[in-house]
Enzyme design. Structure first.
Site, PDB file in Angstrom:
ATOM      1  N   CYS A 139     -72.416 -21.802  92.993  1.00 48.59           N
ATOM      2  CA  CYS A 139     -73.336 -20.769  92.477  1.00 48.59           C
ATOM      3  C   CYS A 139     -74.240 -21.336  91.384  1.00 48.59           C
ATOM      4  CB  CYS A 139     -72.584 -19.541  91.966  1.00 48.59           C
ATOM      5  SG  CYS A 139     -71.520 -19.816  90.561  1.00 48.59           S
TER       6      CYS A 139
ATOM      7  N   ARG B 289     -83.936 -21.093  92.651  1.00 48.94           N
ATOM      8  CA  ARG B 289     -85.134 -21.723  93.201  1.00 48.94           C
ATOM      9  C   ARG B 289     -85.739 -22.786  92.291  1.00 48.94           C
ATOM     10  NH1 ARG B 289     -86.410 -19.108  98.082  1.00 48.94           N
ATOM     11  NH2 ARG B 289     -87.247 -21.165  98.586  1.00 48.94           N
TER      12      ARG B 289
ATOM     13  N   GLY C 260     -79.329 -25.810  93.215  1.00 46.44           N
ATOM     14  CA  GLY C 260     -78.380 -25.789  94.334  1.00 46.44           C
ATOM     15  C   GLY C 260     -78.375 -27.141  95.035  1.00 46.44           C
TER      16      GLY C 260
ATOM     17  N   TYR D 251     -77.380 -25.316 102.481  1.00 49.56           N
ATOM     18  CA  TYR D 251     -76.472 -26.289 103.108  1.00 49.56           C
ATOM     19  C   TYR D 251     -77.141 -26.999 104.278  1.00 49.56           C
ATOM     20  CZ  TYR D 251     -73.152 -23.615 100.350  1.00 49.56           C
ATOM     21  OH  TYR D 251     -72.527 -22.977  99.317  1.00 49.56           O
TER      22      TYR D 251
END
Ligand SMILES: CC(=O)SCCNC(=O)CCNC(=O)[C@H](O)C(C)(C)COP(=O)(O)OP(=O)(O)OC[C@H]1O[C@@H](n2cnc3c(N)ncnc32)[C@H](O)[C@@H]1OP(=O)(O)O
Length: 261
Positions: free
Chosen positions: A179, A186, A190, A224
């Site tokens: 998380c 953005r 991540g 992913y």
């Protein structure tokens, strides 16, 4: 019930709740559908590192609680409830990292952090208040986190098939609890976390890395897949219904050293 969540199985206050490191993450349509005003950050002082420091684990636990649950601020006792969830997450995380959790060979918590001074312009101070820690005399804030788990399978989750046989015991890993603070979505955090987790997995000698992701969690699926994961399997609908949660996909990534890489 004081917790507002888009999935009943996010209610970890249930006496039947069994801790699963990937449970809440994969069930996480809340942030997946949340519209946030992106706050652009300067990543020159971003650090992403493995941690076992209690301060940082607390910060990571609090970030997970605020990322994977939606709370109604006016609800009576909500702060106590958040504290309870964070304590539960902290204890479970510490136990897994210490190697005391049956079924997990090795677990590492990766935290992405920024200096507090860089986040003072955020519209509110909740993230800084919840996720602050001190390192070498500097106030920093955990802005993203995930766990790398070396194990055959995760509780209540479909099992990866690679590598086959006894090798799976040593060379298979799973990412969980991925998380990023919703104020900072953005910004590529991540991607940064997943990239770092691949490096950790390789360092451990893993050849096959997996993630479970809810079918309706578009941001996570995109993250992913753009990071190289591909579809391997999906959860049968009956199992998702039985566990009272959205159906999961199992995504696979071959790491260097993998014969299919
Ligand atoms: C195994 C598990 O842990 S599954 C659970 C995953 N975690 C969660 O659902 C928690 C809530 N969500 C989050 O914390 C974040 O949305 C994350 C971790 C999924 C993504 O974090 P971010 O820092 O925003 O991702 P990042 O900026 O690196 O973007 C990576 C890619 O994800 C995709 N993505 C991210 N957010 C969105 C969105 N809101 N809508 C569509 N795609 C998105 C994009 O394809 C993006 O790549 P691009 O910018 O090149 O187009």
């Amino acid at each position: 019930m004081v917790l507002l969540s888009s999935s009943p199985s996010l209610s970890i206050t249930s006496p039947n709740y069994r801790y699963s490191p990937s449970r809440r993450l994969c069930l996480c349509p809340i942030s997946a559908t949340h519209v946030v005003t992106p706050h652009h950050i300067d990543k020159s002082s971003l650090t992403i590192s493995e941690t076992s420091s209690e301060d940082q684990l607390w910060a990571a636990a609090r970030l997970r609680v605020r990322s994977f649950n939606e709370f109604k601020p006016s609800t009576f006792g909500i702060q106590d409830h958040k504290r309870y969830l964070a304590e539960r997450e902290f204890e479970a995380l510490k136990e897994r990292i210490a190697g005391k959790r049956t079924g997990f060979n090795r677990v590492s918590c990766l935290n992405a952090s920024l200096p507090l001074s860089q986040l003072l312009s955020l519209p509110n101070d909740d993230l800084c208040a919840q996720c602050k820690f001190i390192e070498n005399g500097e106030d920093r804030v955990v802005v993203g986190t995930l766990d790398v788990n070396q194990c055959m399978s995760l509780p209540d989750e479909i099992t990866g098939m690679k590598p086959e046989g006894i090798e799976g015991q040593f060379a298979r890993g799973y990412l969980s609890n991925v998380c990023v603070a919703n104020e900072l979505h953005r910004n590529g955090l991540g991607y940064d976390l997943v990239a770092k987790s691949k490096a950790v997995a390789q360092k451990w000698g893993l050849t096959d890395l997996y993630v479970h992701v809810a079918v309706n969690n578009e941001p996570a699926k995109q993250l992913y897949m753009k990071s190289g994961f591909v579809y391997e399997n999906d959860e049968p609908a009956w199992q998702a219904r039985f566990l009272d949660r959205p159906r999961r996909l199992l995504l696979w990534l071959g790491l260097p050293g993998n014969q299919n890489w």
